[in-house]
Scaffold this active site. Structure first.
Site, PDB file in Angstrom:
ATOM      1  N   GLY A  48      -3.131 -37.060 -46.996  1.00 12.09           N
ATOM      2  CA  GLY A  48      -4.603 -36.325 -47.460  1.00 12.09           C
ATOM      3  C   GLY A  48      -5.509 -37.163 -48.007  1.00 12.09           C
ATOM      4  O   GLY A  48      -5.487 -38.249 -47.749  1.00 12.09           O
ATOM      5  N   ASN A  49      -6.326 -36.509 -48.515  1.00  8.31           N
ATOM      6  CA  ASN A  49      -7.616 -37.041 -49.410  1.00  8.31           C
ATOM      7  C   ASN A  49      -7.770 -36.276 -50.326  1.00  8.31           C
ATOM      8  O   ASN A  49      -7.278 -35.177 -50.907  1.00  8.31           O
ATOM      9  CB  ASN A  49      -8.827 -36.955 -48.568  1.00  8.31           C
ATOM     10  CG  ASN A  49      -8.931 -35.612 -48.047  1.00  8.31           C
ATOM     11  OD1 ASN A  49      -9.455 -34.844 -48.661  1.00  8.31           O
ATOM     12  ND2 ASN A  49      -9.435 -35.507 -46.579  1.00  8.31           N
ATOM     13  N   TYR A  50      -8.893 -36.828 -51.272  1.00  7.11           N
ATOM     14  CA  TYR A  50      -8.933 -36.245 -52.720  1.00  7.11           C
ATOM     15  C   TYR A  50      -9.908 -35.067 -52.941  1.00  7.11           C
ATOM     16  O   TYR A  50     -10.173 -34.729 -53.733  1.00  7.11           O
ATOM     17  CB  TYR A  50      -9.660 -37.224 -53.515  1.00  7.11           C
ATOM     18  CG  TYR A  50      -8.758 -38.765 -53.658  1.00  7.11           C
ATOM     19  CD1 TYR A  50      -7.651 -38.604 -54.516  1.00  7.11           C
ATOM     20  CD2 TYR A  50      -8.941 -39.907 -53.140  1.00  7.11           C
ATOM     21  CE1 TYR A  50      -6.630 -39.826 -54.633  1.00  7.11           C
ATOM     22  CE2 TYR A  50      -8.177 -41.076 -53.438  1.00  7.11           C
ATOM     23  CZ  TYR A  50      -7.043 -40.857 -54.157  1.00  7.11           C
ATOM     24  OH  TYR A  50      -6.221 -41.840 -54.401  1.00  7.11           O
ATOM     25  N   ALA A  66     -13.138 -32.065 -45.725  1.00  3.21           N
ATOM     26  CA  ALA A  66     -12.946 -33.175 -45.498  1.00  3.21           C
ATOM     27  C   ALA A  66     -11.669 -33.540 -44.590  1.00  3.21           C
ATOM     28  O   ALA A  66     -10.409 -33.465 -45.256  1.00  3.21           O
ATOM     29  CB  ALA A  66     -12.487 -33.979 -46.852  1.00  3.21           C
TER      30      ALA A  66
END
Length: 403
Positions: free
Chosen positions: A209-211, A277
């Protein structure tokens, strides 16, 4: 908020430490802030901390011990454009509702001619007690604005009634009040919007995943909805989702799920805003069971590309549909952004860079540059709250007659 005079009242709650964040947000937005604390509040946060953030000395007593000077609650009440009490304990709410003027904060409230906002903070049992409910109902009937936390679908089971609204929520409530109701310039418009991260499963407990927190997407969706647009909000896993009668939330987890959700409404929207995102890659074959390190040792993952949602929908869009994209880069050049706009059939792209302090993931501010394909123009926005960035983006969309 620039030039607005705010009395910030702080009472004896463990949530008092959050008031420092609220004070900083108000000052950063250009407001003048005078802090008034109850004696009990000083047990939870030092007055020096708050005066360092706001400038003026914190007021707490009717008389200053050293000088003997009188702190006039009447003058404060006349001076203020708004009074905000955050946190507001059950005791203070009861005193406000019954006119018990035994401290400087309550007497200031009783003298205040400006709108008053309170953010209750206490445990669940105190919040649910009939006396607290009566105090809140009484204050609300007198026009006091009660600010309670907004709960996202994923977070609602983790928090209870009585928790103080987050400083950002309180700040946004004040912003909305001073801005006035939004003009319904977008009634009849249908918007598809993606937001948040996507999670790509490795096994039942791990993911790629991402932030992304989804805060920017949430702010834009709320701005569109306030102006009358109907928004289909396709969001990956986030803590807080927008709430509006004009926003239909579709919760997804993976890029594939987000792509399918967008495809299902590809003929139903006028404008698409791709703010998510999205993970570029996913695991080719996620494991059905938790991978155990002691059995596997070093781990290699076979990654395959995810669909490029904005590019794929760009190929399918009609001449009447407008697409707006987002790009978060570490060192993007204008030429690369313009090329991306062309390749993905975007009419506008919003660039923000991780190189800008205060911009990017998990913060409440942003600094962006808006590129448009209509005339090749760019607009550089200064660092400001994501809510104000959202307003500027939607304003620009209207200026360019995309919507």
């Amino acid at each position: 908020m620039k030039g607005k005079k705010i009395v910030l009242g702080i009472t004896g709650s463990i949530a008092a430490y959050k008031s420092a964040v609220l004070a900083r947000l108000l000052v950063k937005a250009g407001a003048e802030v005078q802090v008034v604390m109850t004696p009990a509040a000083k047990e939870f946060i030092a007055p020096l901390t708050l005066s360092t953030l706001t400038g003026p000395a914190v007021l707490s007593e009717f008389f200053e011990e050293r000088s003997g000077s009188w702190n006039s609650h009447v003058d404060l009440g006349v001076w203020a454009d708004a009074m905000v009490i955050a946190p507001a304990t059950a005791s203070t709410l009861g005193k406000m509702a019954n006119g018990i003027a035994d401290n400087l904060l309550v007497t200031t409230y009783l003298s205040c001619r400006a709108p008053v906002f309170v953010a209750p903070a206490m445990d669940l049992d105190m919040f649910a007690h009939p006396s607290t409910k009566r105090s809140l109902e009484t204050l609300a009937s007198w026009g006091v604005h009660i600010i309670e936390p907004k709960e996202g679908e994923l977070a609602s089971h983790l928090v209870g009634k009585g928790r103080m609204a987050e400083p950002e929520e309180i700040f946004q409530t004040l912003e909305k009040y001073f801005d006035g109701p939004a003009k319904k310039t977008l009634e009849g418009l249908s918007v598809l919007m993606t937001s948040g991260p996507t999670y790509e499963k490795i096994d039942p407990v791990r993911f790629i995943g991402n932030y992304s927190s989804g805060k920017m997407g949430k702010a834009i969706a709320e701005e569109l909805a306030e102006r009358g647009a109907k928004v289909t909000f396709v969001s990956g896993p986030v803590e807080s989702l927008p709430k509006s009668d004009n926003i239909h939330v579709v919760s997804v987890e993976s890029a594939e799920e987000m792509y399918r959700a967008c495809l299902s409404v590809r003929d139903e929207y006028d404008v698409a805003v791709f703010c998510a995102a999205v993970a570029d890659y996913r695991v080719a074959t996620p494991n059905d069971h938790k991978i155990k390190r002691e059995q596997v040792g070093a781990l290699s993952l076979d990654l395959i590309p995810n669909p490029d949602i904005s590019a794929e929908l760009g190929k399918l869009k009609s001449a009447k549909q407008w697409h707006i994209g987002f790009a978060l880069e570490t060192n993007a050049e204008s030429e690369a952004v313009i090329d991306k706009m062309s390749r993905k059939h975007l009419d506008m792209i919003v660039l923000n860079s991780l190189q800008n302090e205060g911009a990017g993931f998990k913060v409440d501010t942003n600094k962006v540059t808006i590129f448009d394909a209509l005339n090749g123009g760019t607009v550089d926005l200064p660092l400001m709250s994501k809510r104000n960035v959202a307003k500027a983006i939607v304003d620009r969309m209207e200026e360019l007659r995309f919507i």
